[in-house]
Design a protein around this motif. Structure first.
Motif, PDB file in Angstrom:
ATOM      1  N   ARG A  17       1.048  -1.049  -0.185  1.00  0.00           N
ATOM      2  CA  ARG A  17      -0.295   0.033  -0.569  1.00  0.00           C
ATOM      3  C   ARG A  17       1.407   1.200  -0.088  1.00  0.00           C
ATOM      4  NH1 ARG A  17      -4.603   1.337   4.025  1.00  0.00           N
ATOM      5  NH2 ARG A  17      -5.106   3.503   3.623  1.00  0.00           N
ATOM      6  N   VAL A  18       0.306   2.284  -0.887  1.00  0.00           N
ATOM      7  CA  VAL A  18       0.963   3.877  -0.636  1.00  0.00           C
ATOM      8  C   VAL A  18      -0.150   4.880  -0.603  1.00  0.00           C
ATOM      9  CG1 VAL A  18       2.996   5.297  -2.053  1.00  0.00           C
ATOM     10  CG2 VAL A  18       2.937   2.245  -2.182  1.00  0.00           C
ATOM     11  N   ASP A  19      -0.115   5.563   0.445  1.00  0.00           N
ATOM     12  CA  ASP A  19      -0.643   6.519   0.530  1.00  0.00           C
ATOM     13  C   ASP A  19       0.067   7.590   0.689  1.00  0.00           C
ATOM     14  OD1 ASP A  19      -3.293   5.391   1.225  1.00  0.00           O
ATOM     15  OD2 ASP A  19      -2.229   4.753   3.347  1.00  0.00           O
ATOM     16  N   ASN A  39       5.596  -5.606   2.553  1.00  0.00           N
ATOM     17  CA  ASN A  39       5.507  -6.978   3.172  1.00  0.00           C
ATOM     18  C   ASN A  39       6.462  -7.906   3.050  1.00  0.00           C
ATOM     19  OD1 ASN A  39       4.176  -9.251   4.389  1.00  0.00           O
ATOM     20  ND2 ASN A  39       3.521  -9.817   2.988  1.00  0.00           N
ATOM     21  N   PHE A  40       8.049  -7.570   4.116  1.00  0.00           N
ATOM     22  CA  PHE A  40       8.755  -8.765   3.906  1.00  0.00           C
ATOM     23  C   PHE A  40       8.848 -10.071   3.933  1.00  0.00           C
ATOM     24  CE2 PHE A  40       9.699  -4.851   5.371  1.00  0.00           C
ATOM     25  CZ  PHE A  40      11.049  -4.526   4.323  1.00  0.00           C
ATOM     26  N   TYR A  65      10.439   7.882   9.444  1.00  0.00           N
ATOM     27  CA  TYR A  65       9.867   7.808  10.054  1.00  0.00           C
ATOM     28  C   TYR A  65       8.960   6.351  10.335  1.00  0.00           C
ATOM     29  CZ  TYR A  65      10.955  12.511  11.529  1.00  0.00           C
ATOM     30  OH  TYR A  65      11.379  14.123  12.139  1.00  0.00           O
ATOM     31  N   ILE A  66       8.933   5.690  11.327  1.00  0.00           N
ATOM     32  CA  ILE A  66       8.262   4.577  11.612  1.00  0.00           C
ATOM     33  C   ILE A  66       7.316   5.058  12.174  1.00  0.00           C
ATOM     34  CG2 ILE A  66       7.969   2.462  12.138  1.00  0.00           C
ATOM     35  CD1 ILE A  66      11.073   2.597  12.338  1.00  0.00           C
ATOM     36  N   PRO A  67       5.445   4.626  11.175  1.00  0.00           N
ATOM     37  CA  PRO A  67       4.427   5.646  11.889  1.00  0.00           C
ATOM     38  C   PRO A  67       3.996   4.703  12.848  1.00  0.00           C
ATOM     39  CG  PRO A  67       4.469   4.287  10.221  1.00  0.00           C
ATOM     40  CD  PRO A  67       5.541   4.551   9.787  1.00  0.00           C
ATOM     41  N   PRO A  68       3.019   4.702  13.486  1.00  0.00           N
ATOM     42  CA  PRO A  68       2.641   3.970  14.974  1.00  0.00           C
ATOM     43  C   PRO A  68       1.637   3.198  13.875  1.00  0.00           C
ATOM     44  CG  PRO A  68       1.902   6.550  14.726  1.00  0.00           C
ATOM     45  CD  PRO A  68       2.385   6.979  13.399  1.00  0.00           C
ATOM     46  N   ASP A  69       1.576   2.112  14.449  1.00  0.00           N
ATOM     47  CA  ASP A  69       0.439   1.061  13.633  1.00  0.00           C
ATOM     48  C   ASP A  69      -0.884   1.679  13.842  1.00  0.00           C
ATOM     49  OD1 ASP A  69       2.142  -0.636  13.721  1.00  0.00           O
ATOM     50  OD2 ASP A  69       2.441  -2.158  15.872  1.00  0.00           O
ATOM     51  N   GLY A  70      -1.708   1.147  13.071  1.00  0.00           N
ATOM     52  CA  GLY A  70      -2.820   1.764  12.555  1.00  0.00           C
ATOM     53  C   GLY A  70      -3.228   3.467  12.093  1.00  0.00           C
ATOM     54  N   LYS A  71      -2.440   4.315  11.787  1.00  0.00           N
ATOM     55  CA  LYS A  71      -2.609   5.275  11.817  1.00  0.00           C
ATOM     56  C   LYS A  71      -2.249   5.345  10.304  1.00  0.00           C
ATOM     57  CE  LYS A  71      -2.459   7.564  16.007  1.00  0.00           C
ATOM     58  NZ  LYS A  71      -3.614   8.040  16.174  1.00  0.00           N
ATOM     59  N   GLU A  72      -3.616   6.755  10.008  1.00  0.00           N
ATOM     60  CA  GLU A  72      -3.593   6.905   8.879  1.00  0.00           C
ATOM     61  C   GLU A  72      -2.387   8.116   8.607  1.00  0.00           C
ATOM     62  OE1 GLU A  72      -8.026   7.536   7.418  1.00  0.00           O
ATOM     63  OE2 GLU A  72      -7.869   5.059   7.951  1.00  0.00           O
ATOM     64  N   LEU A  73      -2.575   8.367   7.668  1.00  0.00           N
ATOM     65  CA  LEU A  73      -1.754   9.207   6.605  1.00  0.00           C
ATOM     66  C   LEU A  73      -1.873  10.876   7.243  1.00  0.00           C
ATOM     67  CD1 LEU A  73       0.851  10.479   4.722  1.00  0.00           C
ATOM     68  CD2 LEU A  73      -0.715  10.517   2.651  1.00  0.00           C
ATOM     69  N   CYS A  74      -1.035  12.038   7.741  1.00  0.00           N
ATOM     70  CA  CYS A  74      -1.859  12.849   8.304  1.00  0.00           C
ATOM     71  C   CYS A  74      -2.714  12.651   9.578  1.00  0.00           C
ATOM     72  CB  CYS A  74      -2.584  14.033   7.373  1.00  0.00           C
ATOM     73  SG  CYS A  74      -1.661  14.476   5.237  1.00  0.00           S
ATOM     74  N   ARG A  75      -2.956  11.602  10.215  1.00  0.00           N
ATOM     75  CA  ARG A  75      -3.759  11.433  11.635  1.00  0.00           C
ATOM     76  C   ARG A  75      -2.364  11.343  13.280  1.00  0.00           C
ATOM     77  NH1 ARG A  75      -8.692  12.400  10.254  1.00  0.00           N
ATOM     78  NH2 ARG A  75      -9.570  11.900   7.890  1.00  0.00           N
TER      79      ARG A  75
END
Length: 86
Positions: A17-19, A39-40, A65-75
């Protein structure tokens, strides 16, 4: 000709996925935020990513950065996130 031990990128990982969001700033700079979900397919420490400059001056500012699990872009904001060395 067959080379033993050769693997392709798709054997190692896939991009699921790419957002992305892009903004043209008042000074003409392009600002991009994106989350890429990899997905490795085997144990890996990460991957490399290349950006073609196509004759322009290049990238002046880049952070990952490594984003938080379950967060969407700009959230979420960068405060407190784990910096991903590039």
């Amino acid at each position: 000709m067959l080379l033993a031990g050769c693997t392709t990128t798709s054997d190692l990982y896939s991009v699921d996925r790419v957002d992305a969001r892009a903004y043209i700033m008042p000074d003409g700079d392009l600002y991009i935020e994106e989350i890429v979900t990899y997905n490795f397919h085997r144990e890996m420490n990460g991957t490399e990513r290349y950006v073609e400059t196509l004759g322009h001056g290049g990238i002046e500012f880049f952070e990952a950065y490594i984003p938080p699990d379950g967060k969407e872009l700009c959230r979420f904001c960068q405060t407190g996130l784990e910096f991903f060395y590039v």
